[in-house]
Design a protein around this motif. Structure first.
Motif, mmCIF file in Angstrom:
data_model
loop_
_atom_site.group_PDB
_atom_site.id
_atom_site.type_symbol
_atom_site.label_atom_id
_atom_site.label_comp_id
_atom_site.label_asym_id
_atom_site.label_seq_id
_atom_site.Cartn_x
_atom_site.Cartn_y
_atom_site.Cartn_z
ATOM 1 N N GLY A 189 0.823 -1.208 0.000
ATOM 2 C CA GLY A 189 0.000 0.000 0.000
ATOM 3 C C GLY A 189 0.855 1.256 0.000
ATOM 4 O O GLY A 189 0.546 2.233 -0.711
ATOM 5 N N THR A 192 2.287 2.162 -3.377
ATOM 6 C CA THR A 192 1.393 2.741 -4.384
ATOM 7 C C THR A 192 1.589 4.249 -4.519
ATOM 8 O O THR A 192 1.147 4.839 -5.515
ATOM 9 N N ASN A 205 -5.197 -0.672 -4.432
ATOM 10 C CA ASN A 205 -5.694 -0.823 -3.069
ATOM 11 C C ASN A 205 -6.942 -1.694 -3.012
ATOM 12 O O ASN A 205 -7.166 -2.410 -2.029
#
Length: 342
Positions: A189, A192, A205
């Motif tokens: 995450g 990203t 996500n």
């Protein structure tokens, strides 16, 4: 590791022998395959490789041709050992020059020989090159320059379908299946943030929220993703069952309310030595039958499917319907599925 040792490199061969003409003669006689310009391999060796192996060898030939090549996306994922569904059509390279970006077709070739004029490669897929205008730091791994593991993973997740993304994400976060390099949802995450748009971050996500480290194989991950998109209720993973004789099984999928057990059957279970554990394929099949009989004796129904079914949503839906499993009503998954694939 110097991947040029895997190939016959014309420039080095010429230096060592004084001439590279013998390579041209062997190529014209049909003994060699030219993988890249000046990069050769024995034809029999090339034809014996499986598609994934030929793809990886093509990428290594690119590195032998150009040692500064920087690999990204699915190609980097392959060399990191991440599970990618299907063999990509191109070897993916990063370039900082927009003028050099774009795709090129396969250059792997063999000479036509004999009266038939065939090359031996007619039914063998070749892999082109796709250069992406992409500025990214790379690291050395297995003798190649690759985008780092986490950026590679989120790049692939941002580019692919939901189903393929779940296969990769489940694998990346599994300590048992990816023990040396496994990561976490949180780390992916955070990675990203390096993506170029909010839409890509949301896409990744969404995949990460559904990813599960308990998925036991790529086929199970693919199946679970298909079930999700088809609107079927979520199964419990890796549940253990016991009877009066003791341990019976750890199952791939279990729908407790329906009393239904789902099992994905990959070919490896019946064909690869590491799964056979010294038994014949027949012995493995008989053991699976006894296992299933004990599960049914506990009052559970059992449904099984293979890669062909897992890859086909309609076939998987029909299989689950026939086993008595019904999709949830008013599911939003079909709408989400269309958006993710766009």
């Amino acid at each position: 590791m110097d991947y040029r040792d895997e190939f016959i490199v014309a420039a080095r061969y010429g230096l060592e022998s004084g001439t590279a003409r013998q390579l041209s003669r062997r190529y014209q006689k049909g003994e060699l395959v030219r993988v890249r310009k000046g990069i050769y391999i024995n034809k029999e060796t090339w034809l014996a490789l499986k598609p994934w192996q030929r793809y990886a060898a093509t990428a290594r030939a690119v590195a032998a041709e150009n040692p500064t090549a920087e690999f990204c996306f699915e190609t980097a994922a392959l060399f990191w050992g991440l599970q990618v569904v299907g063999v990509p059509s191109h070897v993916h390279l990063a370039t900082t020059s927009r003028g050099h970006a774009g795709s090129r077709g396969p250059r792997t070739s063999a000479a036509a020989v004999g009266p038939s004029g065939t090359t031996g490669l007619e039914r063998v897929r070749g892999y082109g090159i796709y250069r992406h205008s992409y500025s990214a730091a790379t690291v050395s791994h297995l003798g190649l320059q690759l985008t780092d593991l986490l950026p590679t993973a989120v790049d692939v997740l941002a580019r692919g379908s939901f189903t393929k993304g779940i296969v990769l994400a489940d694998h990346a976060i599994s300590k048992s299946r990816f023990p040396k390099l496994f990561t976490s949802k949180a780390a992916l995450g955070e990675a990203t943030q390096g993506l170029g748009s909010e839409a890509k971050r949301q896409r990744v996500n969404y995949v990460l929220r559904f990813a599960d480290k308990n998925s036991g194989s790529a086929g199970e991950s693919l199946s679970r993703a298909q079930m999700h998109l088809l609107g079927f209720p979520s199964p419990e993973l890796q549940c253990e069952f016991h009877d009066a004789m003791g341990f019976v099984a750890r199952t791939d999928f279990f729908w407790r309310d329906q009393g239904l057990i789902g099992e994905f059957d990959g070919d490896a279970k019946y064909l690869q030595d590491e799964y056979l554990a010294g038994r014949s394929a027949r012995e493995v099949v008989l053991a699976e039958k006894r296992r299933e009989d004990r599960l049914r004796a506990l009052g559970f129904a059992v449904v099984r499917w293979d890669w062909t079914t897992a890859n086909d949503p309609a076939k998987l839906a029909a299989k689950l319907f026939a086993a008595g499993l019904a999709p949830l009503k008013n599911t939003a998954m079909r709408t989400i599925h269309q958006r993710l694939r766009g």
